[in-house]
Design a protein around this motif. Structure first.
Motif, PDB file in Angstrom:
ATOM      1  N   TYR A  75       0.819  -1.203   0.000  1.00  0.00           N
ATOM      2  CA  TYR A  75       0.000   0.000   0.000  1.00  0.00           C
ATOM      3  C   TYR A  75       0.859   1.262   0.000  1.00  0.00           C
ATOM      4  O   TYR A  75       2.032   1.229   0.385  1.00  0.00           O
ATOM      5  N   SER A  79      -1.529   5.494   3.298  1.00  0.00           N
ATOM      6  CA  SER A  79      -2.478   4.506   3.815  1.00  0.00           C
ATOM      7  C   SER A  79      -1.886   3.744   4.999  1.00  0.00           C
ATOM      8  O   SER A  79      -2.573   3.466   5.981  1.00  0.00           O
ATOM      9  N   PRO A 209      -7.482   1.141   2.658  1.00  0.00           N
ATOM     10  CA  PRO A 209      -7.938   0.383   1.489  1.00  0.00           C
ATOM     11  C   PRO A 209      -8.984  -0.659   1.877  1.00  0.00           C
ATOM     12  O   PRO A 209      -8.926  -1.252   2.951  1.00  0.00           O
TER      13      PRO A 209
END
Length: 469
Positions: A75, A79, A209
């Motif tokens: 990621y 994030s 996410p």
């Protein structure tokens, strides 16, 4: 170096891979030097118990890390920072408790197999290395390549020096481990300071996410299954056979030192570039194939060097002490060509943790299923062959599912024409070189000239790749 306009990933992938490779290169080099030094100068019983520690540590270290180093690289940094801010003290305590439990298991396993170190040292070494691995991954995610490399080089130097002093009789086993514990403590402080600085400077808000917990579970499971697949044969042999026989099997089936580092660097670089904005799936496939072409230019020469020069390699490096391991080495080398491709990078980027985990579990089960009949047929060589066959099956499984996910034919994901030319060209060239050297040089000369020739070839391949990247 920022990406060039219009080519956000291709212009930096080689540079990123190079940084990641050298971050992991020096610690690996130090471990190889220690392996050879001890194999040549210590009794087989001591060497077997020493390597048994590292096998058990490798497995339990991955179990203790819970897939976090791999997950962090999946990621964007923003994030990951958002996730870190949402963790509560109870979460940190649970992670620490899990690491402590794994450290305790290592202490018990070492007691059973006859450790060369004190029990508390084994557990402390594992407990220290878990946060080091996570912090190093965070440093790579925030592109702190030079700082991470310097930390790794410093530790590698300490590791190599301590083993030289051990063989020279200036240190005992427990004193050696005390030095390694000190080195890991310093590594933890340096990487922690680096991570703290980057965390404070990156406060951009970001959404977590979708599917992150699910991917985390599958990433952890996959990492554990993969490490079990890589080491389960040595783990079992270490518990079932005397240390002297374990030393023979370990040397015959050990990983080629720098290939996992090379593939790991390329895979980490791919993940870092896959989540850059405005990159289509077609471009990701093209990037994966371009990386496979480059890896083929490096992996295939190494494969032919190790297979064709295997007898000289064991004769010179191990001073003919482990010649009985040469047939095992030949069989285990048959997985090397697969290192020219990263079969899980696109699946991981797409969040297909279930497919990755299923493939890893089936791979391990197939190896265990083949283990007994092949052992009955070929002895210890059958154990090595079982894992070779299941690895090739796993590669096909991942390739088929990646093709389905992208709705393309499987062979369009591979640079088959390029690979065929590389295999024929490198095979004939290195085979001819070996034949010529055997006619006119002694054993050591054959090995040194062969390694020098292939090393020069690899340098030329990298130079050409750098020019045409």
């Amino acid at each position: 170096m920022m990406p060039k306009p219009g080519a956000p990933t291709r212009s930096t992938l080689l540079g990123t891979s190079t940084y990641l490779f050298f971050i992991r290169f020096f610690p690996t080099l130090a471990s190889v030097v220690a392996l050879v030094w001890l194999a040549r100068h210590t009794p087989a019983d001591y060497y077997g118990r020493y390597q048994n520690f590292w096998v058990q540590w490798q497995v339990l270290h991955v179990v203790a890390c819970l897939g976090l180093p791999t997950l962090l690289l999946t990621y964007p940094l923003s994030s990951v920072n958002t996730l870190l801010r949402r963790l509560r003290p109870a979460h940190w305590a649970a992670l620490a408790g899990w690491s402590g439990l794994c450290a305790g298991v290592l202490v018990v396993a070492q007691h059973y197999t006859g450790s060369v170190f004190a029990g508390w040292q084994s557990g402390a070494f594992l407990a220290l290395n878990v946060p080091v691995a996570v912090l190093e991954a965070y440093g790579l995610l925030s592109r702190q390549f030079r700082s991470a490399a310097l930390v790794g080089i410093g530790y590698a130097g300490l590791f190599a020096l301590s083993h030289v002093l051990l063989v020279a009789g200036l240190l005992g086993s427990e004193q050696l481990m005390n030095l390694l514990l000190l080195g890991n403590g310093l590594r933890l402080l340096a990487l922690g300071r680096l991570a703290q600085r980057q965390f404070r400077h990156n406060r951009a808000p970001a959404e977590l996410p979708a599917g992150l917990p699910n991917l985390w579970v599958h990433t952890a499971l996959n990492d554990v299954v993969q490490i079990l697949f890589r080491w389960v044969d040595k783990l079992a042999v270490g518990f079932l056979l005397p240390a002297t026989l374990f030393a023979l099997y370990f040397n015959g089936t050990m990983d080629v030192p720098f290939l996992p580092v090379l593939l790991g660097a390329a895979g980490s670089a791919l993940l870092l570039h896959f989540h850059e904005p405005e990159v289509s799936d077609a471009e990701r496939v093209a990037l994966l194939k371009a990386t496979a072409r480059l890896l083929g230019r490096l992996v295939f020469p190494l494969f032919f060097l190790l297979v064709l020069f295997r007898r000289e390699l064991f004769g010179v490096v191990f001073a003919h002490r482990y010649d009985a391991a040469v047939p095992l080495f030949l069989l285990s080398s048959l997985v090397i060509p697969l290192r020219a491709y990263n079969f899980t990078a696109l699946l991981q980027h797409k969040g297909q943790g279930r497919i990755i985990t299923t493939g890893a579990v089936l791979d391990l089960l197939l190896a265990l299923l083949l283990l007994y009949p092949l052992y009955r047929w070929l002895g210890l060589g059958g154990v090595a062959l079982a894992f070779v066959l299941s690895t090739w099956w796993q590669a096909g499984y991942y390739l088929r599912h990646t093709a389905r996910l992208l709705q393309v034919q499987w062979f369009r994901l591979l640079p088959l024409r390029t690979w065929a030319g590389q295999l024929v060209g490198f095979g004939l060239g290195i085979g001819g070189l070996h034949w010529l050297l055997v006619q006119c040089l002694p054993e050591a000369g054959v090995l040194y000239a062969g390694v020098g020739g292939v090393g020069l070839l690899l340098a030329v391949q990298l130079w050409q790749a750098r020019r045409t990247r």
